[in-house]
Scaffold this active site. Structure first.
Site, PDB file in Angstrom:
ATOM      1  N   GLU A 257      10.795 -10.759  -0.695  1.00 47.75           N
ATOM      2  CA  GLU A 257       9.652 -10.385  -0.827  1.00 47.75           C
ATOM      3  C   GLU A 257       8.972  -9.480  -0.201  1.00 47.75           C
ATOM      4  O   GLU A 257       7.579  -9.791   0.573  1.00 47.75           O
ATOM      5  CB  GLU A 257       8.739 -11.781  -1.013  1.00 47.75           C
ATOM      6  N   ARG A 260       3.829  -5.349   1.651  1.00 47.90           N
ATOM      7  CA  ARG A 260       3.877  -3.434   3.074  1.00 47.90           C
ATOM      8  C   ARG A 260       4.619  -2.745   2.407  1.00 47.90           C
ATOM      9  O   ARG A 260       4.129  -1.272   1.625  1.00 47.90           O
ATOM     10  CB  ARG A 260       3.672  -3.519   3.949  1.00 47.90           C
ATOM     11  N   CYS A 329     -21.079  -0.509  14.466  1.00 48.65           N
ATOM     12  CA  CYS A 329     -21.392  -1.315  15.643  1.00 48.65           C
ATOM     13  C   CYS A 329     -20.766  -1.807  16.707  1.00 48.65           C
ATOM     14  O   CYS A 329     -20.964  -2.883  16.607  1.00 48.65           O
ATOM     15  CB  CYS A 329     -23.407  -1.354  15.637  1.00 48.65           C
TER      16      CYS A 329
END
Length: 381
Positions: A257, A260, A329
């Site tokens: 499977e 990436r 920020c």
């Protein structure tokens, strides 16, 4: 290195003020997926892990090159069924709700991966007829499986034994084998193949002893094939992996499977430089966007590889070591730390590579409410 078609699209997007943007190279994705398909033919089925990148264009592009799709939620299952209604699906994931178990009755779901005795009991209570794999988390030797052993995924021998007892009185639930995803992000194909052999050496005898009715066992080895963000030109050695798995194929039907390792290489996050500055002896390039669009480097603790596309011809130039940050920020909004740059100016473009997986879909989009990026799928020169 940015492919020329992506570079050209990035420049055009900058000219009309459409940055930040994700740009995907679909011919490159087809070529890579085709190479993986050819390498794995005859050794293991390839199911794409949708969680890596669920974009509709990515799923459609991959469909001819994979045997099916692995989903880990009802949302992912609904997406695949809508886009590719005939595609085979395996359904994984911890914490499945009753509603998600009901979705698993879809005829396109070839296997449901059971995570616990409790999940199996709820499945049995539905009275549904389903084909399953038991997700195992065995205590195998080797440090490469420690991250799995210390995780909540799957079952140890006690959990598996409880499932065996439940299955004795559940004739409508048919077990077919074991799902064992025990490692993540390994770049070494021989090491991955060695792990597969250790899984098989444990799983096949376990099935023969505890579930002898499984006469044609299946082993789902999960994903985990690594992408090296520090060496973006290198790729997992699929041919070596496939060759090493070949001797397991005679005794079990194998499935992998990858996520990436299929889609990362052909996506770029492109933005521009808003400011260059020096403070407390350090140089910074402040970019439009940031880790609320591309959280990958923060999530994985690496520097995201990038290419500068020079456009600016005036203004202060930054040469030497600089840290590339976004607009948020927070001091954690860092895309690449202490990178070498040469003549980087306000207005130049920065294209972050290996952004085709666990990128936008992993990110905290609404923090500070900056505009979202645009998305572009380049299909040709």
């Amino acid at each position: 290195m940015v492919v020329e078609s992506v570079r050209a699209r990035a420049v055009r997007l900058a000219a009309v003020g459409d940055l930040p943007a994700y740009v995907y190279d679909l011919p490159g994705l087809r070529a890579h997926a085709g190479a993986v398909q050819a390498a794995m033919a005859g050794s293991a089925e390839v199911f794409y892990a949708v969680k890596a990148n669920p974009a509709a264009e990515i799923l459609r592009t991959l469909r001819p090159f994979v045997d099916g799709f692995e989903v880990a939620s009802g949302g992912e299952l609904a997406l695949v069924r809508e886009l590719l209604p005939d595609a085979p699906v395996v359904f994984s994931g911890p914490g499945k709700t009753d509603a998600e178990l009901a979705l698993a009755l879809d005829p396109g779901v070839e296997r449901l991966h059971v995570e616990s005795p409790g999940e199996l009991a709820r499945l049995i209570a539905t009275g549904a007829r389903l084909d399953i794999l038991l997700r195992a988390n065995p205590d195998l030797p080797g440090e490469d499986v420690r991250q799995a052993a210390d995780s909540p995924f799957g079952m140890d021998p006690d959990g598996l034994a409880a499932c065996v007892r439940l299955l004795r009185d559940a004739p409508r639930i048919t077990p077919h084998g074991i799902h064992a995803h025990l490692t993540w992000g390994r770049h070494d194909a021989p090491a991955m193949a060695d792990l597969a052999r250790r899984v098989a050496a444990w799983a096949l005898p376990w099935l023969r002893e505890h579930l002898p009715e499984v006469t044609e066992p299946e082993l789902d080895l999960g994903g985990g094939m690594g992408v090296d963000y520090g060496a973006p030109h290198t790729r997992f050695d699929w041919k070596a992996y496939s060759a090493a798995l070949a001797d397991l194929g005679g005794s079990a039907r194998l499935r992998i499977e990858p996520g990436r390792s299929l889609t990362a290489y052909d996506g770029w996050y492109v933005t521009d430089v808003l400011d260059v500055k020096r403070t407390h002896g350090r140089h910074y390039a402040v970019l439009r966007g940031g880790t609320h669009h591309l959280r990958t480097p923060v999530a994985r603790g690496h520097d995201q590889p990038f290419t500068v596309i020079h456009r600016a011809t005036s203004g202060p130039a930054l040469t030497g070591t600089a840290t590339l940050v976004g607009q948020l920020c927070t001091p954690k909004d860092v895309l690449n730390r202490n990178a070498e740059v040469d003549g980087l100016r306000v207005g130049d473009l920065v294209a972050f590579g290996l952004a085709g997986a666990y990128a936008w879909n992993l990110s905290h989009h609404d923090f500070l409410m900056h505009p979202q990026p645009s998305f572009h799928y380049v299909d040709g020169p």
